[in-house]
Design a protein around this motif. Structure first.
Motif, PDB file in Angstrom:
ATOM      1  N   ASN A 139     -70.434 114.060  48.021  1.00 42.61           N
ATOM      2  CA  ASN A 139     -71.464 113.036  47.788  1.00 42.61           C
ATOM      3  C   ASN A 139     -72.442 113.448  46.696  1.00 42.61           C
ATOM      4  OD1 ASN A 139     -72.360 115.087  49.530  1.00 42.61           O
ATOM      5  ND2 ASN A 139     -74.023 113.813  50.303  1.00 42.61           N
ATOM      6  N   GLU A 140     -72.611 114.752  46.508  1.00 43.77           N
ATOM      7  CA  GLU A 140     -73.529 115.232  45.472  1.00 43.77           C
ATOM      8  C   GLU A 140     -72.992 114.906  44.085  1.00 43.77           C
ATOM      9  OE1 GLU A 140     -75.704 119.396  44.059  1.00 43.77           O
ATOM     10  OE2 GLU A 140     -74.826 119.255  46.075  1.00 43.77           O
ATOM     11  N   VAL A 141     -71.677 114.902  43.950  1.00 42.35           N
ATOM     12  CA  VAL A 141     -71.060 114.563  42.659  1.00 42.35           C
ATOM     13  C   VAL A 141     -71.412 113.136  42.271  1.00 42.35           C
ATOM     14  CG1 VAL A 141     -68.880 114.286  41.423  1.00 42.35           C
ATOM     15  CG2 VAL A 141     -69.163 116.178  43.037  1.00 42.35           C
ATOM     16  N   MET A 142     -71.305 112.212  43.232  1.00 41.43           N
ATOM     17  CA  MET A 142     -71.563 110.804  42.957  1.00 41.43           C
ATOM     18  C   MET A 142     -73.041 110.516  42.734  1.00 41.43           C
ATOM     19  SD  MET A 142     -68.469 110.139  43.014  1.00 41.43           S
ATOM     20  CE  MET A 142     -68.677 108.427  42.494  1.00 41.43           C
ATOM     21  N   ALA A 143     -73.895 111.488  43.076  1.00 39.40           N
ATOM     22  CA  ALA A 143     -75.334 111.285  42.903  1.00 39.40           C
ATOM     23  C   ALA A 143     -75.767 111.438  41.446  1.00 39.40           C
ATOM     24  CB  ALA A 143     -76.115 112.253  43.787  1.00 39.40           C
ATOM     25  N   TYR A 144     -74.927 112.067  40.618  1.00 36.24           N
ATOM     26  CA  TYR A 144     -75.273 112.226  39.205  1.00 36.24           C
ATOM     27  C   TYR A 144     -75.148 110.880  38.490  1.00 36.24           C
ATOM     28  CZ  TYR A 144     -75.423 117.322  39.449  1.00 36.24           C
ATOM     29  OH  TYR A 144     -75.773 118.613  39.740  1.00 36.24           O
ATOM     30  N   GLN A 145     -76.168 110.537  37.731  1.00 36.86           N
ATOM     31  CA  GLN A 145     -76.193 109.246  37.044  1.00 36.86           C
ATOM     32  C   GLN A 145     -75.297 109.219  35.816  1.00 36.86           C
ATOM     33  OE1 GLN A 145     -77.827 106.599  38.333  1.00 36.86           O
ATOM     34  NE2 GLN A 145     -78.345 107.949  40.059  1.00 36.86           N
ATOM     35  N   ASP A 146     -75.164 110.369  35.146  1.00 41.06           N
ATOM     36  CA  ASP A 146     -74.351 110.461  33.938  1.00 41.06           C
ATOM     37  C   ASP A 146     -72.867 110.334  34.304  1.00 41.06           C
ATOM     38  OD1 ASP A 146     -72.929 111.262  31.648  1.00 41.06           O
ATOM     39  OD2 ASP A 146     -74.603 112.491  30.963  1.00 41.06           O
ATOM     40  N   LYS A 147     -72.215 109.275  33.810  1.00 41.12           N
ATOM     41  CA  LYS A 147     -70.817 109.021  34.157  1.00 41.12           C
ATOM     42  C   LYS A 147     -69.901 110.121  33.656  1.00 41.12           C
ATOM     43  CE  LYS A 147     -67.136 105.566  33.776  1.00 41.12           C
ATOM     44  NZ  LYS A 147     -66.757 104.233  33.238  1.00 41.12           N
ATOM     45  N   LEU A 201     -70.632 113.193  33.088  1.00 39.76           N
ATOM     46  CA  LEU A 201     -70.877 114.393  33.880  1.00 39.76           C
ATOM     47  C   LEU A 201     -70.164 114.301  35.229  1.00 39.76           C
ATOM     48  CD1 LEU A 201     -72.315 117.093  34.180  1.00 39.76           C
ATOM     49  CD2 LEU A 201     -74.331 115.863  34.997  1.00 39.76           C
ATOM     50  N   ARG A 202     -70.209 113.132  35.830  1.00 32.86           N
ATOM     51  CA  ARG A 202     -69.503 112.930  37.099  1.00 32.86           C
ATOM     52  C   ARG A 202     -67.995 113.133  36.917  1.00 32.86           C
ATOM     53  NH1 ARG A 202     -72.474 108.158  37.738  1.00 32.86           N
ATOM     54  NH2 ARG A 202     -70.559 106.927  37.516  1.00 32.86           N
ATOM     55  N   GLN A 203     -67.480 112.641  35.822  1.00 31.75           N
ATOM     56  CA  GLN A 203     -66.044 112.774  35.568  1.00 31.75           C
ATOM     57  C   GLN A 203     -65.654 114.242  35.384  1.00 31.75           C
ATOM     58  OE1 GLN A 203     -65.551 110.184  32.181  1.00 31.75           O
ATOM     59  NE2 GLN A 203     -65.023 108.407  33.464  1.00 31.75           N
ATOM     60  N   ARG A 204     -66.514 115.006  34.681  1.00 28.96           N
ATOM     61  CA  ARG A 204     -66.224 116.433  34.497  1.00 28.96           C
ATOM     62  C   ARG A 204     -66.256 117.179  35.828  1.00 28.96           C
ATOM     63  NH1 ARG A 204     -69.416 115.788  29.740  1.00 28.96           N
ATOM     64  NH2 ARG A 204     -71.242 116.718  30.756  1.00 28.96           N
ATOM     65  N   LEU A 205     -67.211 116.788  36.676  1.00 30.84           N
ATOM     66  CA  LEU A 205     -67.301 117.423  37.992  1.00 30.84           C
ATOM     67  C   LEU A 205     -66.076 117.074  38.838  1.00 30.84           C
ATOM     68  CD1 LEU A 205     -71.086 116.921  38.839  1.00 30.84           C
ATOM     69  CD2 LEU A 205     -69.901 119.100  38.544  1.00 30.84           C
ATOM     70  N   MET A 206     -65.677 115.816  38.807  1.00 29.07           N
ATOM     71  CA  MET A 206     -64.495 115.403  39.557  1.00 29.07           C
ATOM     72  C   MET A 206     -63.249 116.114  39.028  1.00 29.07           C
ATOM     73  SD  MET A 206     -65.383 111.315  39.860  1.00 29.07           S
ATOM     74  CE  MET A 206     -63.796 110.863  40.557  1.00 29.07           C
ATOM     75  N   PHE A 207     -63.203 116.307  37.717  1.00 25.74           N
ATOM     76  CA  PHE A 207     -62.085 117.033  37.113  1.00 25.74           C
ATOM     77  C   PHE A 207     -62.052 118.474  37.613  1.00 25.74           C
ATOM     78  CE2 PHE A 207     -60.540 119.884  33.749  1.00 25.74           C
ATOM     79  CZ  PHE A 207     -59.246 119.410  33.610  1.00 25.74           C
ATOM     80  N   SER A 208     -63.221 119.110  37.745  1.00 25.08           N
ATOM     81  CA  SER A 208     -63.265 120.499  38.216  1.00 25.08           C
ATOM     82  C   SER A 208     -62.799 120.595  39.668  1.00 25.08           C
ATOM     83  CB  SER A 208     -64.677 121.078  38.066  1.00 25.08           C
ATOM     84  OG  SER A 208     -65.596 120.443  38.932  1.00 25.08           O
ATOM     85  N   PHE A 209     -63.135 119.595  40.487  1.00 30.81           N
ATOM     86  CA  PHE A 209     -62.651 119.576  41.861  1.00 30.81           C
ATOM     87  C   PHE A 209     -61.125 119.468  41.883  1.00 30.81           C
ATOM     88  CE2 PHE A 209     -66.998 118.844  43.079  1.00 30.81           C
ATOM     89  CZ  PHE A 209     -67.089 119.180  44.423  1.00 30.81           C
ATOM     90  N   GLY A 210     -60.584 118.552  41.082  1.00 30.72           N
ATOM     91  CA  GLY A 210     -59.138 118.361  41.041  1.00 30.72           C
ATOM     92  C   GLY A 210     -58.411 119.549  40.461  1.00 30.72           C
TER      93      GLY A 210
END
Length: 290
Positions: free
Chosen positions: A245-253, A255-264
């Motif tokens: 949920n912390e990933v989705m809290a970032y407003q920068d799209k 940045l969110r995509q990079r974080l999701m990429f790191s999880f994957g």
């Protein structure tokens, strides 16, 4: 040192594992004060540390009572070897499974970096204050050691000779997961949570601790070292459940995509490296060589 094997019936191994789990959980409630104080109260923590230390010392002799002396068998090993306490391959077991788990947590670790948490680890004050904090000691030292020793190190020698590698990984964590249901008592009596909510949270905790148990049982059997799941357990206790949920809290799209990429990416790398980094050959493991 005498070499032993475990030749008992399947139902006996299950009952012994259940006994170990019951003794461990029951030891947390033998103190009268623990019924009035929360689990995070310093007095409760100190008393429970004493209890689980006693159980940790008491269980191996009990385990040994159900062994059979065997001198001329390739399947026979010393009690310490069955428990995953040995020198050969120790350094690899100390480092490699932990590194593998850190790869799996690449996403949460990236979040830690972005939140500035890594800087905290470089502060000597953080470590000195942590070592004076009973909750930190319980979560990072006592719980990982005692739980992995009882629920992996003492149970798997009983299960593997009967059920084999795969089934033992599935059976052993069930005791670990169910053992966490006792936290429901704390939620209802001290946190004043309603029974329905407490049950849902406890069942969720039982679910993810069981899945975690699959992983650490696999690590123990592949490495033949108890220190490997202990280090993994301590790290996972520190990290906690991944904060998606912390990933989705970032407003920068972006940045969110990079974080999701790191999880994957962490998950994909972990899948590819799981078997190579836990190869029994790396750890001189001829006890649980599967």
């Amino acid at each position: 040192m005498a070499t032993i094997v475990f030749q008992i019936a399947g139902w006996q191994s299950i009952l012994l594992c259940l006994l170990f789990a019951v003794i461990y959980v029951a030891s947390l409630y033998v103190w009268a004060g623990s019924q009035r104080e929360t689990r995070d109260h310093p007095t409760t923590i100190k008393r429970r540390i004493m209890s689980v230390c006693f159980v940790t010392l008491f269980t191996p002799p009990l385990l040994w009572c159900f062994s059979t002396y065997r001198e001329d068998s390739a399947e026979a090993h010393s009690l310490f070897e069955w428990l995953g306490i040995r020198v050969s391959g120790f350094f690899q077991a100390l480092v490699l499974p932990l590194a593998l788990t850190m790869i799996l947590f690449l996403g949460p670790l990236t979040l830690h970096y972005m939140d500035g948490v890594f800087k905290l680890y470089l502060e000597p004050r953080y470590w000195t204050s942590s070592l004076k904090n009973y909750q930190w000691i319980r979560n990072h030292i006592v719980a990982p050691f005692s739980e992995e020793f009882i629920f992996r190190s003492c149970m798997l020698p009983l299960l593997v000779p009967i059920y084999g590698f795969g089934w033992s990984i599935l059976i052993c964590p069930l005791f670990f997961g169910v053992a966490h249901l006792h936290h429901m008592i704390e939620k209802v009596t001290h946190l004043k949570m309603d029974v329905d909510s407490a049950l849902k949270q406890s069942l969720f905790q039982m679910g993810y601790t069981t899945v975690f148990g699959f992983y650490t049982a696999f690590i123990f059997l592949r490495t033949g070292h108890v220190i490997a799941p202990i280090m993994v357990h301590a790290f996972c206790n520190h990290m906690g459940f991944p904060a998606f949920n912390e990933v989705m809290a970032y407003q920068d799209k972006s940045l969110r995509q990079r974080l999701m990429f790191s999880f994957g990416l962490g998950l994909i790398l972990w899948i590819f490296l799981l078997y190579p980094m836990t190869s029994p050959f790396l750890y001189s493991n001829d006890i649980y060589n599967s």
